[in-house]
Design a protein around this motif. Structure first.
Motif, short mmCIF file in Angstrom:
data_model
loop_
_atom_site.label_atom_id
_atom_site.label_comp_id
_atom_site.label_asym_id
_atom_site.label_seq_id
_atom_site.Cartn_x
_atom_site.Cartn_y
_atom_site.Cartn_z
N TYR A 1 97.47 -63.09 -85.11
CA TYR A 1 96.56 -63.47 -84.03
C TYR A 1 96.12 -62.26 -83.21
CZ TYR A 1 94.77 -66.17 -80.05
OH TYR A 1 93.98 -66.69 -79.07
N HIS B 1 88.96 -63.54 -77.66
CA HIS B 1 88.36 -64.50 -78.58
C HIS B 1 87.39 -65.43 -77.82
CE1 HIS B 1 90.60 -63.16 -81.97
NE2 HIS B 1 91.79 -63.59 -81.55
N ARG B 2 87.77 -65.84 -76.60
CA ARG B 2 86.87 -66.70 -75.79
C ARG B 2 85.61 -65.93 -75.40
NH1 ARG B 2 91.82 -68.94 -73.82
NH2 ARG B 2 91.91 -67.51 -72.07
N ASN C 1 96.38 -68.67 -86.86
CA ASN C 1 96.70 -68.41 -85.46
C ASN C 1 98.13 -68.75 -85.11
OD1 ASN C 1 94.10 -67.52 -85.07
ND2 ASN C 1 93.37 -69.40 -84.12
N GLU D 1 99.14 -61.32 -76.44
CA GLU D 1 98.68 -62.62 -76.95
C GLU D 1 97.71 -63.27 -75.99
OE1 GLU D 1 102.12 -64.90 -78.40
OE2 GLU D 1 102.99 -62.99 -79.03
N LYS D 2 97.94 -63.12 -74.70
CA LYS D 2 96.99 -63.65 -73.72
C LYS D 2 95.68 -62.86 -73.77
CE LYS D 2 100.44 -65.39 -70.46
NZ LYS D 2 101.04 -65.22 -69.09
N ALA E 1 93.64 -63.95 -76.72
CA ALA E 1 93.01 -65.25 -76.46
C ALA E 1 91.78 -65.09 -75.58
CB ALA E 1 94.02 -66.19 -75.80
N LYS E 2 91.88 -64.25 -74.56
CA LYS E 2 90.73 -64.04 -73.66
C LYS E 2 89.60 -63.32 -74.38
CE LYS E 2 93.66 -63.99 -69.55
NZ LYS E 2 93.14 -65.22 -68.92
N ALA F 1 92.39 -59.97 -83.47
CA ALA F 1 91.51 -59.61 -82.34
C ALA F 1 91.09 -58.15 -82.47
CB ALA F 1 92.24 -59.86 -81.02
N TRP G 1 83.70 -65.33 -68.54
CA TRP G 1 84.53 -64.86 -69.65
C TRP G 1 84.73 -63.34 -69.58
CZ3 TRP G 1 80.29 -68.15 -70.47
CH2 TRP G 1 80.63 -69.49 -70.63
#
Length: 540
Positions: free
Chosen positions: A415, A491-492, A409, A484-485, A488-489, A419, A452
């Motif tokens: 990263y 992946h959550r 990551n 990138e944001k 991350a969202k 995704a 989420w």
């Protein structure tokens, strides 16, 4: 707001632009706006009272779950789950078109970048502009602009003579001149010329030099085009500086600038009065001995861009070109253009490379620089393009070879690409189990109601705005920051929301809804990476 104005509740003109943002704190709703504060003064009404009027009208709109008023008059808007979830269907159906907009519709832009002297391989500073410039071109086109990408070949002047002399010396087994060019590439090109032009070494020295100048330039330009192509960067035009001199364009440009009243004669030389427009000193166009300066070619080149239909000329220059900003803008002003609108000059900062914590400084082939081929060999095209384009050009970049070749990551391109592969993996598993995403008319967006899912949907909805801003501000790194944001969202969401049923669990409407959401996210990541010229692997 418009309804309140039309009903006579507010006596103000509806503004052309209203700021609507995603709050950082999810407790503040899905969207927030300060429009009440924006309208209050013109309406002659306290901001909070304006907010109450606007909020009442917003609450009447379908899909709005609630509107809260905070502080002096900020409006926090929460959508119902069905309205927000509907975005997933819209994105999937739009496909590659999602995010594209007409923020810059009709604007004709000449985008010049890289433009390294054709006397050696593209160095690492040029590689940065190759990544940023090509990404910017893609972003500008996606926001409606008409873009011509251009590489300016400095194929006239002293540096080309030094290059030819270096080739000639290498071909004859002599030391390269002290002010010449060194590196294995000089030997390689010299050999290619002697192999391709039999008898060249039997010619008189001055005729030899001309052959090495002409043929060396051809081979070097071909090498530049090859490396740019391998890097995924393509130019609509390779513009020759020499053509400006040969065609008489330089002399015509000087006369045009004289007609504008900014050319003057002094001490036997011809000058352009650039100090009238912020330059630190006036610039010589033709020296007293009759020699034309580089600056005269710069002036002719700018006018050529305008003559070819460019409304805005964007120059992307290296870190050692800060002194060019004011003089180039002054050329535009002397030509009668708006120096704040018709010309933009971007300066890129330096790039360093690390391996095992130590800075890498030299290339075997080029002698004293890191070349584009080195960068591609060490970290690959995707990692180079993404990493060089993900930071503002105002900042110095350090490329850590160890990080950028790792599958962790810490590696930003991995990263984001991971995704994408994760979503492709979900689709593969669904296919293997015979699970087919439901038809659009059977999709139930209201089921995407967890925090989420809501957070992911909200960020997906931001992509068109981010893309428009990246084009208007000429900052493609905003796309990378967004991706990138988004990764991350996703992946959550993936970690908290089960997409496919386990074991013998039934396939439900929620399964289908989440497949739509995963597909929408995959679409946006693919669109964003495509704007950066980065691939979207399905497996890693």
């Amino acid at each position: 707001m418009s309804a309140a104005v039309e009903a006579g509740e507010l006596t103000v003109a509806v503004p052309e632009h209203v700021t609507v943002e995603r709050p950082k704190n999810r407790d503040h709703g899905d969207y927030a706006t300060n429009v009440a504060l924006q309208l209050a003064k013109a309406a002659g009404t306290p901001p909070r009272a304006v907010a109450e009027l606007v909020a009442a009208r917003l609450r009447e709109l379908p899909g709005v779950a609630k509107v809260d008023i905070a502080g002096p008059g900020f409006l926090n808007i929460t959508l119902d789950a069905a309205t927000q979830g509907e975005l997933a269907r819209s994105i999937v159906e739009a496909g590659a078109a999602y995010g594209r907009n007409e923020a810059l519709k009709g604007l004709k832009i000449n985008l010049e970048f890289v433009s390294a002297n054709p006397t050696g391989p593209i160095h690492i500073g040029g590689v940065r502009w190759a990544a940023v410039g090509d990404s910017l071109a893609r972003v500008l086109k996606a926001t409606g602009a008409e873009v011509t990408t251009e590489y300016y070949l400095n194929d006239a002047g002293v540096q080309i003579t030094k290059f030819a002399a270096s080739l000639q010396a290498a071909a004859n087994g002599k030391p390269v001149p002290s002010d010449g060019y060194v590196g294995e590439y000089i030997v390689d090109i010299a050999k290619a010329i002697t192999d391709g032009v039999p008898g060249v070494l039997d010619l008189p020295e001055d005729e030899q030099l001309e052959v090495f100048r002409t043929e060396g330039l051809k081979l070097m330009v071909a090498e530049i085009k090859r490396s740019m192509d391998e890097f995924g960067t393509h130019f609509d035009t390779y513009f020759s500086e020499k053509s400006l001199h040969d065609s008489g364009a330089v002399e015509k440009a000087i006369e045009r600038l004289r007609e504008q009243g900014h050319v003057f004669d002094q001490d036997g030389a011809i000058w352009l009065r650039t100090t009238d427009f912020g330059d630190d000193k006036d610039r010589v166009l033709i020296k007293a001995d009759g020699e034309t300066t580089y600056f005269a070619a710069d002036a002719a080149y700018y006018l050529s861009k305008r003559d070819r239909g460019s409304e805005v000329s964007v120059y992307m220059l290296g870190a050692d070109h800060h002194g060019y900003v004011n003089r180039l803008k002054a050329i535009a002003a002397c030509a009668g253009d708006d120096m704040d609108r018709n010309i933009e000059v971007k300066i890129g900062q330096f790039v360093k490379m690390l391996r095992d914590g130590e800075e890498v400084r030299m290339s075997k082939r080029a002698g004293n620089i890191i070349t584009i081929d080195d960068v591609i060999d060490w970290i690959g095209v995707d990692a180079a393009r993404y990493t060089l384009a993900r930071s503002s050009t105002d900042s110095t970049i350090t490329l850590d070879i160890n990080v950028l070749t790792s599958q962790t990551n810490e590696n930003p391109v991995f990263y984001v690409q991971y995704a994408h592969t994760r979503m492709c993996g979900v689709q593969r598993k669904a296919n293997e189990r015979g699970i087919v995403k439901c038809a659009a008319e059977d999709f139930k967006p209201e089921l995407l109601a967890t925090e989420w899912e809501s957070d992911l949907l909200g960020h997906l909805g931001e992509f068109p705005r981010v893309l428009a801003g990246a084009g208007e501000l000429r900052e493609p790194h905003r796309v990378a920051t967004y991706l990138e944001k988004l990764a991350a969202k996703y992946h959550r969401f993936y970690d908290h929301c089960q997409i496919l049923p386990k074991g013998d669990e039934p396939v439900t409407d929620l399964t289908h809804a989440r497949l739509w959401l995963a597909d929408a996210t995959r679409t946006v990541i693919a669109n964003g990476l495509g704007l950066l010229g980065v691939s979207t692997p399905e497996r890693m």
